[in-house]
Design a protein around this motif. Structure first.
Motif, PDB file in Angstrom:
ATOM      1  N   MET A  96       0.844  -1.179   0.000  1.00 51.22           N
ATOM      2  CA  MET A  96       0.000   0.000   0.000  1.00 51.22           C
ATOM      3  C   MET A  96       0.891   1.245   0.000  1.00 51.22           C
ATOM      4  O   MET A  96       1.858   1.317   0.759  1.00 51.22           O
ATOM      5  CB  MET A  96      -0.903   0.025   1.243  1.00 51.22           C
ATOM      6  CG  MET A  96      -1.820  -1.177   1.357  1.00 51.22           C
ATOM      7  SD  MET A  96      -2.955  -1.349  -0.017  1.00 51.22           S
ATOM      8  CE  MET A  96      -3.968   0.072   0.200  1.00 51.22           C
ATOM      9  N   ARG A  97       0.551   2.190  -0.848  1.00 48.57           N
ATOM     10  CA  ARG A  97       1.348   3.411  -0.946  1.00 48.57           C
ATOM     11  C   ARG A  97       1.415   4.137   0.399  1.00 48.57           C
ATOM     12  O   ARG A  97       2.461   4.666   0.770  1.00 48.57           O
ATOM     13  CB  ARG A  97       0.765   4.336  -2.017  1.00 48.57           C
ATOM     14  CG  ARG A  97       1.548   5.618  -2.157  1.00 48.57           C
ATOM     15  CD  ARG A  97       0.969   6.554  -3.184  1.00 48.57           C
ATOM     16  NE  ARG A  97       1.763   7.775  -3.194  1.00 48.57           N
ATOM     17  CZ  ARG A  97       2.069   8.444  -4.267  1.00 48.57           C
ATOM     18  NH1 ARG A  97       1.642   8.027  -5.446  1.00 48.57           N
ATOM     19  NH2 ARG A  97       2.799   9.527  -4.189  1.00 48.57           N
ATOM     20  N   ASN A  98       0.303   4.157   1.141  1.00 51.64           N
ATOM     21  CA  ASN A  98       0.306   4.885   2.407  1.00 51.64           C
ATOM     22  C   ASN A  98       1.190   4.233   3.470  1.00 51.64           C
ATOM     23  O   ASN A  98       1.490   4.843   4.482  1.00 51.64           O
ATOM     24  CB  ASN A  98      -1.126   5.091   2.932  1.00 51.64           C
ATOM     25  CG  ASN A  98      -1.828   3.803   3.285  1.00 51.64           C
ATOM     26  OD1 ASN A  98      -1.526   2.744   2.733  1.00 51.64           O
ATOM     27  ND2 ASN A  98      -2.777   3.882   4.192  1.00 51.64           N
ATOM     28  N   HIS A  99       1.641   2.999   3.248  1.00 53.78           N
ATOM     29  CA  HIS A  99       2.612   2.368   4.134  1.00 53.78           C
ATOM     30  C   HIS A  99       4.036   2.683   3.687  1.00 53.78           C
ATOM     31  O   HIS A  99       4.919   2.884   4.513  1.00 53.78           O
ATOM     32  CB  HIS A  99       2.430   0.848   4.155  1.00 53.78           C
ATOM     33  CG  HIS A  99       1.135   0.418   4.749  1.00 53.78           C
ATOM     34  ND1 HIS A  99       0.527  -0.763   4.425  1.00 53.78           N
ATOM     35  CD2 HIS A  99       0.310   1.007   5.641  1.00 53.78           C
ATOM     36  CE1 HIS A  99      -0.604  -0.885   5.089  1.00 53.78           C
ATOM     37  NE2 HIS A  99      -0.756   0.185   5.836  1.00 53.78           N
ATOM     38  N   VAL A 100       4.246   2.711   2.379  1.00 55.88           N
ATOM     39  CA  VAL A 100       5.591   2.885   1.821  1.00 55.88           C
ATOM     40  C   VAL A 100       6.053   4.340   1.867  1.00 55.88           C
ATOM     41  O   VAL A 100       7.180   4.634   2.288  1.00 55.88           O
ATOM     42  CB  VAL A 100       5.632   2.379   0.354  1.00 55.88           C
ATOM     43  CG1 VAL A 100       6.973   2.652  -0.284  1.00 55.88           C
ATOM     44  CG2 VAL A 100       5.299   0.903   0.299  1.00 55.88           C
ATOM     45  N   GLU A 101       5.209   5.234   1.433  1.00 51.72           N
ATOM     46  CA  GLU A 101       5.615   6.630   1.247  1.00 51.72           C
ATOM     47  C   GLU A 101       6.203   7.289   2.507  1.00 51.72           C
ATOM     48  O   GLU A 101       7.266   7.904   2.433  1.00 51.72           O
ATOM     49  CB  GLU A 101       4.446   7.444   0.695  1.00 51.72           C
ATOM     50  CG  GLU A 101       4.862   8.802   0.193  1.00 51.72           C
ATOM     51  CD  GLU A 101       3.765   9.490  -0.600  1.00 51.72           C
ATOM     52  OE1 GLU A 101       4.092  10.508  -1.215  1.00 51.72           O
ATOM     53  OE2 GLU A 101       2.607   9.032  -0.604  1.00 51.72           O
ATOM     54  N   PRO A 102       5.575   7.164   3.678  1.00 53.69           N
ATOM     55  CA  PRO A 102       6.165   7.829   4.849  1.00 53.69           C
ATOM     56  C   PRO A 102       7.518   7.239   5.266  1.00 53.69           C
ATOM     57  O   PRO A 102       8.401   7.968   5.715  1.00 53.69           O
ATOM     58  CB  PRO A 102       5.129   7.658   5.953  1.00 53.69           C
ATOM     59  CG  PRO A 102       4.083   6.759   5.434  1.00 53.69           C
ATOM     60  CD  PRO A 102       4.284   6.573   3.973  1.00 53.69           C
ATOM     61  N   ILE A 103       7.692   5.940   5.089  1.00 51.60           N
ATOM     62  CA  ILE A 103       8.975   5.309   5.436  1.00 51.60           C
ATOM     63  C   ILE A 103      10.052   5.761   4.460  1.00 51.60           C
ATOM     64  O   ILE A 103      11.177   6.076   4.853  1.00 51.60           O
ATOM     65  CB  ILE A 103       8.846   3.768   5.469  1.00 51.60           C
ATOM     66  CG1 ILE A 103       7.830   3.344   6.528  1.00 51.60           C
ATOM     67  CG2 ILE A 103      10.203   3.110   5.700  1.00 51.60           C
ATOM     68  CD1 ILE A 103       8.156   3.772   7.952  1.00 51.60           C
ATOM     69  N   PHE A 104       9.716   5.806   3.174  1.00 54.34           N
ATOM     70  CA  PHE A 104      10.665   6.312   2.188  1.00 54.34           C
ATOM     71  C   PHE A 104      11.057   7.751   2.519  1.00 54.34           C
ATOM     72  O   PHE A 104      12.225   8.125   2.455  1.00 54.34           O
ATOM     73  CB  PHE A 104      10.073   6.248   0.781  1.00 54.34           C
ATOM     74  CG  PHE A 104      10.253   4.926   0.072  1.00 54.34           C
ATOM     75  CD1 PHE A 104      10.220   3.726   0.749  1.00 54.34           C
ATOM     76  CD2 PHE A 104      10.443   4.897  -1.293  1.00 54.34           C
ATOM     77  CE1 PHE A 104      10.382   2.514   0.086  1.00 54.34           C
ATOM     78  CE2 PHE A 104      10.614   3.703  -1.971  1.00 54.34           C
ATOM     79  CZ  PHE A 104      10.582   2.505  -1.276  1.00 54.34           C
ATOM     80  N   LYS A 105      10.078   8.563   2.858  1.00 55.93           N
ATOM     81  CA  LYS A 105      10.343   9.977   3.166  1.00 55.93           C
ATOM     82  C   LYS A 105      11.297  10.097   4.350  1.00 55.93           C
ATOM     83  O   LYS A 105      12.262  10.860   4.308  1.00 55.93           O
ATOM     84  CB  LYS A 105       9.031  10.707   3.455  1.00 55.93           C
ATOM     85  CG  LYS A 105       9.204  12.181   3.688  1.00 55.93           C
ATOM     86  CD  LYS A 105       7.871  12.876   3.879  1.00 55.93           C
ATOM     87  CE  LYS A 105       8.069  14.368   4.091  1.00 55.93           C
ATOM     88  NZ  LYS A 105       6.795  15.057   4.278  1.00 55.93           N
TER      89      LYS A 105
END
Length: 108
Positions: A17-26
């Motif tokens: 899920m994008r909402n799981h990946v995006e904050p960790i990547f950031k």
């Protein structure tokens, strides 16, 4: 909710899920676009950055009470950050070992 698929030539796909990946990547200093890629030579640094963030987040996770967890349906159980990112890190490590790029895009 948007779904993202990660791929490389030496592994299968990892769907997240994008909402799981995006904050960790950031937090790891990785810019997340709808479509993107990691070059093979950048993978060791990417893996190290992600592991550092995942370890920090995991230390702040509050374990779920076992009795409460047993009463919930499995699909509502909390998923730890290490479990959530296990497959993606495995894909990245294998790609790094083989010297191939990893790319991602929305799942269509």
């Amino acid at each position: 909710m948007a779904v993202v698929v990660f791929r490389s030539k030496v592994t299968g796909e990892v769907i997240m899920m994008r909402n799981h990946v995006e904050p960790i990547f950031k937090q790891a200093g990785i810019v997340f676009h709808d479509k993107g890629a990691f070059l093979a030579e950048d993978l060791p640094a990417v893996i190290q950055s992600l592991e550092k963030v995942i370890d920090a987040v995991a230390q702040n996770e509050v374990p779920e009470d076992e009795d409460e967890a047993k009463e919930k349906p499995a699909m509502l159980a909390a998923v730890g950050i290490r479990t959530r990112f296990y497959s993606l890190l495995k894909l990245l490590r294998k790609a790094a070992d083989k010297g191939v790029n990893v790319h991602w895009e929305p799942l269509s």
